[in-house]
Design an enzyme around this catalytic site. Structure first.
Site, PDB file in Angstrom:
ATOM      1  N   GLY A 123       0.782  -1.245   0.000  1.00 27.58           N
ATOM      2  CA  GLY A 123       0.000   0.000   0.000  1.00 27.58           C
ATOM      3  C   GLY A 123       0.804   1.279   0.000  1.00 27.58           C
ATOM      4  O   GLY A 123       0.292   2.337   0.376  1.00 27.58           O
ATOM      5  N   SER A 124       2.054   1.222  -0.458  1.00 30.25           N
ATOM      6  CA  SER A 124       2.846   2.458  -0.433  1.00 30.25           C
ATOM      7  C   SER A 124       2.312   3.493  -1.428  1.00 30.25           C
ATOM      8  O   SER A 124       2.386   4.701  -1.176  1.00 30.25           O
ATOM      9  CB  SER A 124       4.326   2.165  -0.684  1.00 30.25           C
ATOM     10  OG  SER A 124       4.543   1.717  -1.996  1.00 30.25           O
ATOM     11  N   ASN A 125       1.735   3.044  -2.538  1.00 25.35           N
ATOM     12  CA  ASN A 125       1.147   4.000  -3.486  1.00 25.35           C
ATOM     13  C   ASN A 125      -0.140   4.610  -2.931  1.00 25.35           C
ATOM     14  O   ASN A 125      -0.405   5.797  -3.131  1.00 25.35           O
ATOM     15  CB  ASN A 125       0.903   3.326  -4.841  1.00 25.35           C
ATOM     16  CG  ASN A 125       2.181   3.252  -5.654  1.00 25.35           C
ATOM     17  OD1 ASN A 125       2.706   4.276  -6.094  1.00 25.35           O
ATOM     18  ND2 ASN A 125       2.713   2.047  -5.829  1.00 25.35           N
ATOM     19  N   ASN A 132      -4.175   2.054 -13.927  1.00 25.96           N
ATOM     20  CA  ASN A 132      -3.292   1.112 -13.230  1.00 25.96           C
ATOM     21  C   ASN A 132      -1.872   1.665 -13.236  1.00 25.96           C
ATOM     22  O   ASN A 132      -1.467   2.323 -14.196  1.00 25.96           O
ATOM     23  CB  ASN A 132      -3.309  -0.236 -13.970  1.00 25.96           C
ATOM     24  CG  ASN A 132      -2.380  -1.256 -13.334  1.00 25.96           C
ATOM     25  OD1 ASN A 132      -2.403  -1.478 -12.124  1.00 25.96           O
ATOM     26  ND2 ASN A 132      -1.531  -1.886 -14.152  1.00 25.96           N
ATOM     27  N   ILE A 152      -9.375  -7.724 -13.194  1.00 26.32           N
ATOM     28  CA  ILE A 152     -10.731  -7.199 -12.973  1.00 26.32           C
ATOM     29  C   ILE A 152     -11.646  -7.774 -14.061  1.00 26.32           C
ATOM     30  O   ILE A 152     -11.291  -7.742 -15.245  1.00 26.32           O
ATOM     31  CB  ILE A 152     -10.720  -5.659 -13.092  1.00 26.32           C
ATOM     32  CG1 ILE A 152      -9.668  -5.043 -12.173  1.00 26.32           C
ATOM     33  CG2 ILE A 152     -12.103  -5.082 -12.876  1.00 26.32           C
ATOM     34  CD1 ILE A 152     -10.119  -4.657 -10.813  1.00 26.32           C
ATOM     35  N   GLU A 160       7.189   5.936  -8.839  1.00 30.79           N
ATOM     36  CA  GLU A 160       5.752   5.658  -8.696  1.00 30.79           C
ATOM     37  C   GLU A 160       5.104   6.614  -7.702  1.00 30.79           C
ATOM     38  O   GLU A 160       4.018   7.141  -7.950  1.00 30.79           O
ATOM     39  CB  GLU A 160       5.537   4.220  -8.221  1.00 30.79           C
ATOM     40  CG  GLU A 160       5.943   3.177  -9.229  1.00 30.79           C
ATOM     41  CD  GLU A 160       5.572   1.779  -8.754  1.00 30.79           C
ATOM     42  OE1 GLU A 160       4.452   1.595  -8.261  1.00 30.79           O
ATOM     43  OE2 GLU A 160       6.419   0.873  -8.871  1.00 30.79           O
ATOM     44  N   LEU A 213      -3.563  -7.293  -7.472  1.00 30.57           N
ATOM     45  CA  LEU A 213      -2.965  -8.428  -8.172  1.00 30.57           C
ATOM     46  C   LEU A 213      -3.942  -9.320  -8.930  1.00 30.57           C
ATOM     47  O   LEU A 213      -3.533 -10.293  -9.548  1.00 30.57           O
ATOM     48  CB  LEU A 213      -2.154  -9.284  -7.181  1.00 30.57           C
ATOM     49  CG  LEU A 213      -0.954  -8.562  -6.573  1.00 30.57           C
ATOM     50  CD1 LEU A 213      -0.188  -9.480  -5.641  1.00 30.57           C
ATOM     51  CD2 LEU A 213      -0.033  -7.995  -7.647  1.00 30.57           C
ATOM     52  N   LYS A 214      -5.219  -9.000  -8.880  1.00 27.35           N
ATOM     53  CA  LYS A 214      -6.202  -9.837  -9.590  1.00 27.35           C
ATOM     54  C   LYS A 214      -6.673  -9.141 -10.857  1.00 27.35           C
ATOM     55  O   LYS A 214      -6.745  -7.916 -10.900  1.00 27.35           O
ATOM     56  CB  LYS A 214      -7.423 -10.062  -8.686  1.00 27.35           C
ATOM     57  CG  LYS A 214      -7.182 -11.088  -7.627  1.00 27.35           C
ATOM     58  CD  LYS A 214      -7.459 -12.466  -8.172  1.00 27.35           C
ATOM     59  CE  LYS A 214      -7.192 -13.501  -7.100  1.00 27.35           C
ATOM     60  NZ  LYS A 214      -7.105 -14.844  -7.588  1.00 27.35           N
ATOM     61  N   HIS A 249       1.994   0.471 -13.333  1.00 33.20           N
ATOM     62  CA  HIS A 249       2.818  -0.702 -13.627  1.00 33.20           C
ATOM     63  C   HIS A 249       4.290  -0.323 -13.433  1.00 33.20           C
ATOM     64  O   HIS A 249       4.730   0.719 -13.925  1.00 33.20           O
ATOM     65  CB  HIS A 249       2.566  -1.146 -15.073  1.00 33.20           C
ATOM     66  CG  HIS A 249       3.289  -2.407 -15.417  1.00 33.20           C
ATOM     67  ND1 HIS A 249       2.853  -3.647 -14.988  1.00 33.20           N
ATOM     68  CD2 HIS A 249       4.440  -2.616 -16.105  1.00 33.20           C
ATOM     69  CE1 HIS A 249       3.703  -4.568 -15.412  1.00 33.20           C
ATOM     70  NE2 HIS A 249       4.670  -3.968 -16.097  1.00 33.20           N
TER      71      HIS A 249
HETATM   72  C1  GRF Z   1       3.917  -1.231  -7.253  1.00 31.56           C
HETATM   73  O1  GRF Z   1       5.224  -1.456  -7.678  1.00 31.56           O
HETATM   74  C2  GRF Z   1       2.974  -1.118  -8.425  1.00 31.56           C
HETATM   75  O2  GRF Z   1       3.557  -0.558  -9.550  1.00 31.56           O
HETATM   76  C3  GRF Z   1       2.638  -2.544  -8.718  1.00 31.56           C
HETATM   77  O3  GRF Z   1       2.584  -3.168  -7.455  1.00 31.56           O
HETATM   78  C4  GRF Z   1       3.378  -2.451  -6.523  1.00 31.56           C
HETATM   79  C5  GRF Z   1       2.485  -2.074  -5.389  1.00 31.56           C
HETATM   80  O4  GRF Z   1       3.181  -1.493  -4.328  1.00 31.56           O
HETATM   81  N1  GRF Z   1       1.468  -2.651  -9.547  1.00 31.56           N
HETATM   82  P1  GRF Z   1       2.404  -0.858  -3.124  1.00 31.56           P
HETATM   83  O5  GRF Z   1       1.415  -1.895  -2.607  1.00 31.56           O
HETATM   84  O6  GRF Z   1       1.699   0.379  -3.617  1.00 31.56           O
HETATM   85  O7  GRF Z   1       3.444  -0.525  -2.099  1.00 31.56           O
END
Ligand code: GRF
Length: 206
Positions: free
Chosen positions: A12-14, A107, A93, A179, A90-91, A109
């Site tokens: 969940g860092s994003n 999304n 949709i 990101e 990770l799934k 990536h």
């Molecule tokens: C990130 O590297 C994102 O690009 C990818 O999964 C990772 C998720 O990281 N799709 P976080 O859960 O946001 O820390």
């Protein structure tokens, strides 16, 4: 208020990066819901700790706490969600859900699409493939989500020099930094209605 729904599966860092920019007042939006396919993960814990509504979604809900994509769709429509963000979800949709929110799902990536994308290309798998290819730049891509993995139109990309890295982990660290900058930036632009599609190309206004 511009409304976000954020899909997560792990750290969940994003999610945190977006949340923090909203808290600082740099993005005028609210996170209406955090959705996961996992019953528990750090991203969900963060959402709960910050009083954000959470939902667990599944193709085939088997318990009381899990809901179907149809039900989730209704919830998000009722909330008036403007933008759905897949941030480490990770799934795949389901197509019907993607169609319903077409043009409203993005999304992130962790590589420069269209290279190093597609089924199975997530998390460290991406960075390992990038490392093993000996390519000299990687980066992050934010794109619209369509029915095919990592295939939708590219909204923004930023690259980073990886010519001196010694491991996939080092690539992951460099890309993650990008990101955390790129995703809040794009969310801000969407919330200000500054992302435009012209002649099949996507432009972001200043
Ligand atoms: C990130 O590297 C994102 O690009 C990818 O999964 C990772 C998720 O990281 N799709 P976080 O859960 O946001 O820390």
């Amino acid at each position: 208020m511009y409304k976000l729904a954020i899909f997560v599966s792990g750290r969940g860092s994003n999610l945190k990066a977006i949340y923090s920019e909203i808290e600082k007042g740099n993005i005028t939006a609210e996170i209406s819901a955090v959705i996961s396919n996992k019953l528990e993960c750090d991203a969900l814990n963060f959402a709960k700790a910050n009083n954000i509504q959470t939902f667990i979604v599944s193709d085939s809900p088997k318990n009381q706490v899990t809901i179907s994509y149809d039900k989730l769709q209704n919830i998000l429509v009722n909330f008036g969600v403007d933008l759905i963000i897949l941030a480490g979800f990770l799934k795949k949709i389901p197509n019907a859900f993607v169609k319903k929110f077409s043009g409203k799902i993005i999304n992130i990536h962790p590589a420069l699409l269209p290279s190093f994308g597609g089924k199975g290309m997530y998390g460290m798998n991406v960075h390992e493939a990038v490392f093993n290819s000996s390519i000299k730049h990687s980066g992050a891509t934010i794109h619209f989500v369509d029915e095919i993995y990592d295939n939708g139109k590219i909204i923004i990309q930023e690259s980073v020099d990886i010519s001196d890295v010694k491991s996939p982990t080092e690539i992951a660290e460099r890309v993650l930094k990008i990101e955390h900058k790129l995703l809040p930036y794009v969310v801000k632009k969407f919330s200000e209605n500054k992302v435009r599609i012209v002649n099949n190309n996507i432009f972001i206004d200043n």
